[in-house]
Design an enzyme around this catalytic site. Structure first.
Site, PDB file in Angstrom:
ATOM      1  N   GLY A 130      32.523  41.384  18.753  1.00 21.77           N
ATOM      2  CA  GLY A 130      33.276  41.707  17.499  1.00 21.77           C
ATOM      3  C   GLY A 130      32.336  41.891  16.282  1.00 21.77           C
ATOM      4  O   GLY A 130      31.463  40.873  16.048  1.00 21.77           O
TER       5      GLY A 130
ATOM      6  N   SER B  62      32.709  41.675   9.466  1.00 24.38           N
ATOM      7  CA  SER B  62      32.045  41.036   8.694  1.00 24.38           C
ATOM      8  C   SER B  62      31.151  39.663   9.195  1.00 24.38           C
ATOM      9  O   SER B  62      29.923  39.509   9.319  1.00 24.38           O
ATOM     10  CB  SER B  62      32.433  40.925   7.286  1.00 24.38           C
ATOM     11  OG  SER B  62      33.497  40.133   7.657  1.00 24.38           O
ATOM     12  N   TRP B  63      32.060  38.713   9.586  1.00 28.77           N
ATOM     13  CA  TRP B  63      31.612  37.455  10.228  1.00 28.77           C
ATOM     14  C   TRP B  63      30.884  37.533  11.628  1.00 28.77           C
ATOM     15  O   TRP B  63      29.834  36.970  11.896  1.00 28.77           O
ATOM     16  CB  TRP B  63      32.709  36.528  10.350  1.00 28.77           C
ATOM     17  CG  TRP B  63      32.468  35.224  10.645  1.00 28.77           C
ATOM     18  CD1 TRP B  63      33.343  34.364  11.249  1.00 28.77           C
ATOM     19  CD2 TRP B  63      31.649  34.412   9.896  1.00 28.77           C
ATOM     20  NE1 TRP B  63      32.879  33.168  11.341  1.00 28.77           N
ATOM     21  CE2 TRP B  63      31.789  32.999  10.228  1.00 28.77           C
ATOM     22  CE3 TRP B  63      30.752  34.714   8.843  1.00 28.77           C
ATOM     23  CZ2 TRP B  63      30.979  31.954   9.954  1.00 28.77           C
ATOM     24  CZ3 TRP B  63      29.702  33.649   8.545  1.00 28.77           C
ATOM     25  CH2 TRP B  63      30.036  32.311   9.215  1.00 28.77           C
TER      26      TRP B  63
ATOM     27  N   ARG C 211      33.735  47.912  19.490  1.00 33.31           N
ATOM     28  CA  ARG C 211      34.487  49.080  20.409  1.00 33.31           C
ATOM     29  C   ARG C 211      34.457  50.252  19.772  1.00 33.31           C
ATOM     30  O   ARG C 211      34.723  51.259  20.692  1.00 33.31           O
ATOM     31  CB  ARG C 211      35.787  48.533  20.581  1.00 33.31           C
ATOM     32  CG  ARG C 211      36.749  48.636  19.491  1.00 33.31           C
ATOM     33  CD  ARG C 211      38.243  48.066  19.820  1.00 33.31           C
ATOM     34  NE  ARG C 211      39.030  48.477  18.761  1.00 33.31           N
ATOM     35  CZ  ARG C 211      40.457  48.025  18.633  1.00 33.31           C
ATOM     36  NH1 ARG C 211      41.171  48.113  19.825  1.00 33.31           N
ATOM     37  NH2 ARG C 211      41.043  48.356  17.359  1.00 33.31           N
TER      38      ARG C 211
ATOM     39  N   LYS D 191      44.382  27.887   6.574  1.00 38.33           N
ATOM     40  CA  LYS D 191      43.827  28.002   5.308  1.00 38.33           C
ATOM     41  C   LYS D 191      44.015  29.597   4.719  1.00 38.33           C
ATOM     42  O   LYS D 191      44.288  29.718   3.596  1.00 38.33           O
ATOM     43  CB  LYS D 191      42.311  27.676   5.528  1.00 38.33           C
ATOM     44  CG  LYS D 191      41.468  28.395   6.364  1.00 38.33           C
ATOM     45  CD  LYS D 191      40.667  29.606   5.647  1.00 38.33           C
ATOM     46  CE  LYS D 191      39.919  30.390   6.694  1.00 38.33           C
ATOM     47  NZ  LYS D 191      39.290  31.733   6.213  1.00 38.33           N
TER      48      LYS D 191
ATOM     49  N   ASP E 166      37.027  24.843   3.766  1.00 35.56           N
ATOM     50  CA  ASP E 166      37.307  26.231   4.339  1.00 35.56           C
ATOM     51  C   ASP E 166      38.559  26.747   3.216  1.00 35.56           C
ATOM     52  O   ASP E 166      38.472  27.891   2.863  1.00 35.56           O
ATOM     53  CB  ASP E 166      37.613  26.215   5.709  1.00 35.56           C
ATOM     54  CG  ASP E 166      37.414  27.823   6.073  1.00 35.56           C
ATOM     55  OD1 ASP E 166      37.069  28.411   5.460  1.00 35.56           O
ATOM     56  OD2 ASP E 166      37.764  27.932   7.498  1.00 35.56           O
TER      57      ASP E 166
ATOM     58  N   ASN F  51      42.098  37.762   2.438  1.00 32.98           N
ATOM     59  CA  ASN F  51      43.390  37.085   2.247  1.00 32.98           C
ATOM     60  C   ASN F  51      43.513  36.964   1.031  1.00 32.98           C
ATOM     61  O   ASN F  51      44.622  37.092   0.470  1.00 32.98           O
ATOM     62  CB  ASN F  51      43.423  35.789   3.066  1.00 32.98           C
ATOM     63  CG  ASN F  51      43.535  35.980   4.642  1.00 32.98           C
ATOM     64  OD1 ASN F  51      44.557  36.320   5.189  1.00 32.98           O
ATOM     65  ND2 ASN F  51      42.350  35.776   5.191  1.00 32.98           N
TER      66      ASN F  51
END
Length: 347
Positions: A18, A21-22, A42, A205, A258, A270
């Site tokens: 993956g 960004s993270w 991918r 969160k 968090d 979010n």
């Protein structure tokens, strides 16, 4: 220059699945700490950009990765000879990716440690991500399953903003294993054996972040934000504890920590989605324009159904769920929350 923690000399071959960004930022940390990192994405165009321009512009603007970091769109190549596998794919894609990973690990006859940093619950089953990984990757093809979570916006880590995070596992040796892999002078890692609490905190969160962005879009101030965060953590804790989580986890990095960073940062997708809701934009438009997964939307559905099933009171989650499903307006939902029957804060 990155300074590793004294006494830690681990070098591992690690697949990071993956390249959002993270995911790409955690891969960067592991690479900077001296590990052999295989970053999987991918999208061939994203891989080409990463390997030729050393950027990941769709997710992290104005950040250049080291030329020695490489990405691949081959899952088989990414998993070749690895000691550890880090899943950072959207929660709704984890099961399908894990099925393929299980097959590849079986053919390669390797048994890596598994860890994930995805913050969500699976739609439909409402399973935590560690549960999904344990179900889909056979025990003979893996060691333990851990989770990394906490107040950590990728954009801040990219600037080497001092960041504190938690690795949780039922097996503390596994948590300590990943603690050593990730720690350096700007990224500090704590351990926790409450994987249930850490995963619930990380997932739920995002619902509170949607609410916080909405309040800002409506031009409410700090009082409203503080109320949302405080009471939001209270209801997250109630649901987590009903599944056996330690309530103290929700006062820590993967709980309150968090929530604070996600509900106050404009870097949070979010929060940005909630802000646009507060400004009157339609949810379909927001999702289309964002171009990235907004985990809080699916998670709100899961949390709403879980709370009903387990008889847990979650008024903020219920309100956000009703707004997302066009059952009431944002202002009506806030009025309903504020005019609920009075009750004691504790208990």
């Amino acid at each position: 220059m990155i300074t590793k923690i004294k006494g830690v000399t681990m070098t591992e071959k690690i697949a990071v699945l993956g390249a959002g960004s993270w995911g790409s930022m955690l891969a960067y940390i592991l690479h900077q700490n001296g590990n052999d990192v295989h970053l999987y994405a991918r999208n061939p165009e994203q891989v080409k950009e990463f390997n030729t321009q050393h950027t990941n512009s769709h997710y992290l603007k104005d950040f250049t990765f080291p030329e020695s970091m490489k990405a691949t769109d081959s899952l088989k190549d990414a998993l070749d000879g690895v000691d550890d596998v880090l899943f950072i794919v959207p929660s709704q894609a984890t099961r399908s990716v894990a099925k393929v990973v299980n097959q590849i690990l079986a053919k390669k006859r390797i048994k890596p440690y598994i860890i994930h940093g995805s913050k969500g619950l699976e739609k439909g089953t409402f399973d935590r991500i560690s549960t999904v990984l344990e179900e889909e990757i056979n025990p003979e093809n893996r060691k333990t399953v851990s989770v990394i979570s906490g107040p950590s916006q990728a954009e801040g880590v990219a600037k080497h903003d001092p960041t504190l995070i938690t690795v949780a596992s039922e097996d503390m040796r596994s948590a300590e294993h990943f603690q050593k892999l990730f720690m350096n002078d700007y990224f500090r890692v704590y351990t926790n054996n409450d994987i249930i609490g850490v995963e619930f905190g990380g997932a739920l969160k995002n619902i509170i972040a949607l609410g916080a962005g909405t309040l800002y879009g409506l031009e409410y101030g700090d009082n409203a934000k503080a109320a949302l965060i405080t009471r939001g953590v209270a209801e997250i804790s109630r649901l987590g504890v009903s599944f056996g989580a330690n309530p103290l986890t929700f006062t820590g990095l993967s709980g309150m920590g968090d929530v604070i960073v996600t509900a106050t940062s404009k870097d949070s997708r979010n929060w940005r989605a909630g802000y646009q809701l507060g400004k009157g934009k339609k949810l379909d438009e927001i999702v289309s324009d964002m171009g990235m997964v907004i985990e809080g939307i699916a998670t709100s559905e899961a949390a709403y159904d879980l709370a009903k099933t387990r008889g847990v009171e979650m008024p903020i989650t219920n309100a956000i769920h009703s707004v997302l499903n066009n059952e009431e307006t944002v202002k009506d939902a806030i009025t309903k929350l504020m005019t609920r029957e009075g009750r004691s804060e504790i208990g």
